[in-house]
Design a protein around this motif. Structure first.
Motif, mmCIF file in Angstrom:
data_model
loop_
_atom_site.group_PDB
_atom_site.id
_atom_site.type_symbol
_atom_site.label_atom_id
_atom_site.label_comp_id
_atom_site.label_asym_id
_atom_site.label_seq_id
_atom_site.Cartn_x
_atom_site.Cartn_y
_atom_site.Cartn_z
ATOM 1 N N SER A 92 0.848 -1.246 -0.076
ATOM 2 C CA SER A 92 -0.070 0.114 0.106
ATOM 3 C C SER A 92 0.862 1.263 -0.225
ATOM 4 C CB SER A 92 -0.915 -0.077 1.240
ATOM 5 O OG SER A 92 -0.219 -0.049 2.380
ATOM 6 N N SER A 93 2.020 1.070 0.571
ATOM 7 C CA SER A 93 2.935 2.372 0.598
ATOM 8 C C SER A 93 3.255 2.723 -0.706
ATOM 9 C CB SER A 93 4.208 2.103 1.450
ATOM 10 O OG SER A 93 4.991 0.950 0.837
ATOM 11 N N PHE A 94 3.095 2.185 -1.672
ATOM 12 C CA PHE A 94 3.746 2.577 -3.243
ATOM 13 C C PHE A 94 2.519 2.587 -4.179
ATOM 14 C CE2 PHE A 94 7.240 -0.065 -1.595
ATOM 15 C CZ PHE A 94 8.319 0.975 -1.928
ATOM 16 N N ARG A 95 1.214 2.407 -3.596
ATOM 17 C CA ARG A 95 0.322 2.456 -4.370
ATOM 18 C C ARG A 95 -0.069 3.794 -5.318
ATOM 19 N NH1 ARG A 95 -3.932 -0.535 -5.359
ATOM 20 N NH2 ARG A 95 -3.225 -2.208 -4.199
ATOM 21 N N ASN A 96 0.158 4.942 -4.727
ATOM 22 C CA ASN A 96 0.063 6.127 -5.645
ATOM 23 C C ASN A 96 1.147 6.592 -6.376
ATOM 24 O OD1 ASN A 96 -2.795 6.587 -4.640
ATOM 25 N ND2 ASN A 96 -2.147 7.434 -2.839
ATOM 26 N N ASP A 97 2.350 5.791 -6.293
ATOM 27 C CA ASP A 97 3.529 6.058 -6.952
ATOM 28 C C ASP A 97 3.099 5.741 -8.864
ATOM 29 O OD1 ASP A 97 4.634 6.600 -4.672
ATOM 30 O OD2 ASP A 97 6.262 5.302 -4.978
ATOM 31 N N LEU A 98 4.045 6.435 -9.511
ATOM 32 C CA LEU A 98 4.194 6.232 -10.872
ATOM 33 C C LEU A 98 4.799 5.063 -11.435
ATOM 34 C CD1 LEU A 98 4.748 9.947 -12.638
ATOM 35 C CD2 LEU A 98 2.835 7.980 -13.007
ATOM 36 N N TYR A 99 4.275 4.153 -12.131
ATOM 37 C CA TYR A 99 4.975 3.082 -12.670
ATOM 38 C C TYR A 99 5.576 3.434 -14.208
ATOM 39 C CZ TYR A 99 5.540 -1.398 -10.267
ATOM 40 O OH TYR A 99 5.934 -2.496 -9.521
ATOM 41 N N ALA A 100 6.473 2.834 -14.340
ATOM 42 C CA ALA A 100 7.097 3.144 -15.774
ATOM 43 C C ALA A 100 6.988 1.706 -16.600
ATOM 44 C CB ALA A 100 8.558 3.575 -15.779
ATOM 45 N N PHE A 101 6.546 1.588 -17.725
ATOM 46 C CA PHE A 101 6.635 0.553 -18.401
ATOM 47 C C PHE A 101 7.144 0.562 -19.761
ATOM 48 C CE2 PHE A 101 2.970 0.661 -15.912
ATOM 49 C CZ PHE A 101 2.931 -0.540 -15.240
ATOM 50 N N ARG A 102 7.939 -0.310 -20.330
ATOM 51 C CA ARG A 102 8.632 -0.208 -21.573
ATOM 52 C C ARG A 102 8.679 -1.469 -22.364
ATOM 53 N NH1 ARG A 102 13.657 1.611 -22.488
ATOM 54 N NH2 ARG A 102 14.610 -0.275 -23.279
ATOM 55 N N LYS A 103 8.841 -1.413 -23.599
ATOM 56 C CA LYS A 103 8.810 -2.640 -24.507
ATOM 57 C C LYS A 103 9.672 -2.167 -25.795
ATOM 58 C CE LYS A 103 7.669 -6.521 -26.622
ATOM 59 N NZ LYS A 103 8.023 -8.031 -26.096
ATOM 60 N N VAL A 104 10.536 -2.789 -26.092
ATOM 61 C CA VAL A 104 11.564 -2.591 -27.343
ATOM 62 C C VAL A 104 10.950 -3.407 -28.442
ATOM 63 C CG1 VAL A 104 13.732 -2.821 -28.528
ATOM 64 C CG2 VAL A 104 13.484 -2.134 -25.989
ATOM 65 N N ILE A 105 10.660 -2.798 -29.687
ATOM 66 C CA ILE A 105 10.291 -3.280 -30.966
ATOM 67 C C ILE A 105 11.286 -3.054 -31.926
ATOM 68 C CG2 ILE A 105 8.502 -3.251 -32.628
ATOM 69 C CD1 ILE A 105 6.500 -1.897 -30.684
ATOM 70 N N THR A 106 11.528 -4.284 -32.722
ATOM 71 C CA THR A 106 12.604 -4.143 -33.682
ATOM 72 C C THR A 106 11.673 -3.916 -35.142
ATOM 73 O OG1 THR A 106 14.306 -5.258 -32.511
ATOM 74 C CG2 THR A 106 14.573 -5.001 -34.715
ATOM 75 N N ALA A 107 11.758 -3.091 -35.869
ATOM 76 C CA ALA A 107 11.163 -2.936 -37.027
ATOM 77 C C ALA A 107 12.297 -3.318 -38.261
ATOM 78 C CB ALA A 107 10.531 -1.525 -37.337
ATOM 79 N N VAL A 108 11.756 -4.226 -39.111
ATOM 80 C CA VAL A 108 12.526 -4.865 -40.165
ATOM 81 C C VAL A 108 11.903 -4.450 -41.555
ATOM 82 C CG1 VAL A 108 13.745 -6.690 -41.046
ATOM 83 C CG2 VAL A 108 13.493 -6.596 -38.670
ATOM 84 N N ASN A 109 12.609 -3.987 -42.441
ATOM 85 C CA ASN A 109 12.074 -3.608 -43.791
ATOM 86 C C ASN A 109 11.896 -5.017 -44.596
ATOM 87 O OD1 ASN A 109 11.108 -2.599 -46.266
ATOM 88 N ND2 ASN A 109 12.833 -1.185 -46.578
#
Length: 204
Positions: free
Chosen positions: A181-198
């Motif tokens: 509960s002590s962290f409930r109002n904190d901002l969370y960061a999320f990330r995902k790397v995508i590799t685009a190939v031609n």
């Protein structure tokens, strides 16, 4: 025979164009594309990929593509839709999200140009309050090392009871630390790397 087009593209970052190379974050890039004139029918294929990104969060989110803010939202019952362009190579989809009570979650779906990516346990997550100064500065970069970040949880119950219409495969995800509960109002960061190939070819 083969012909080549060589073009220089400036870099859009922090709501301004950079056409020089003051540092690694502001460099533009050269792109080369080959094509054949052996037939009157040909096309020049861009290395960039156009995608549509759908997202929402319970309760608030900010969405970034390659470090640039794409949009923000605060209504979990509405799907926000954005158009984005991914460069050839590695791209990072990043988001901050904040829970303001109740069951928390972030859901993102990226689709287009042969690309399909959804929120699931392959993403990475971390509380911003637990980031180092280096992480806070660089976590939205594709080359950032997130190997020590959390694997997010998928909330199947929220998927069944609180899923906006319009998402096909994306899961509601969140980090594990906010169970305290002590962290409930904190901002969370999320990330995902995508590799685009031609993979496209010029029409001969």
């Amino acid at each position: 025979g083969d012909n080549y087009v060589l073009a220089y593209t400036c870099n859009w970052k922090n709501e301004r164009w950079y056409c020089g190379c003051l540092n690694a974050d502001t460099c533009g890039r050269w792109q080369m594309q080959s094509f054949s004139l052996s037939s009157p029918r040909f096309k020049i294929v861009s290395a960039e990929k156009s995608v549509m990104i759908k997202t929402t969060a319970d309760d608030r989110y900010s969405l970034y593509v390659n470090g640039n803010l794409l949009g923000e939202g605060s209504d979990r019952r509405r799907i926000d839709t954005y158009n984005a362009v991914l460069r050839e190579g590695d791209n990072v989809i990043a988001a901050t999200a904040k829970d303001e009570g109740g069951v928390e979650g972030l859901v993102v779906e990226i689709e287009g140009s042969g690309i399909k990516v959804v929120t699931d346990r392959t993403w990475k997550a971390k509380l911003i309050s637990r980031m180092s100064d280096y992480e806070k500065t660089n976590w939205k970069d594709a080359i950032f090392d997130d190997s020590e970040w959390e694997t997010p949880t998928e909330n199947a119950r929220k998927d069944e009871q609180d899923r906006p219409l319009g998402f096909a495969d994306a899961k509601w995800i969140w980090g594990k630390t906010t169970a305290k509960s002590s962290f409930r109002n904190d901002l969370y960061a999320f990330r995902k790397v995508i590799t685009a190939v031609n993979n496209e070819k010029a029409i001969q």
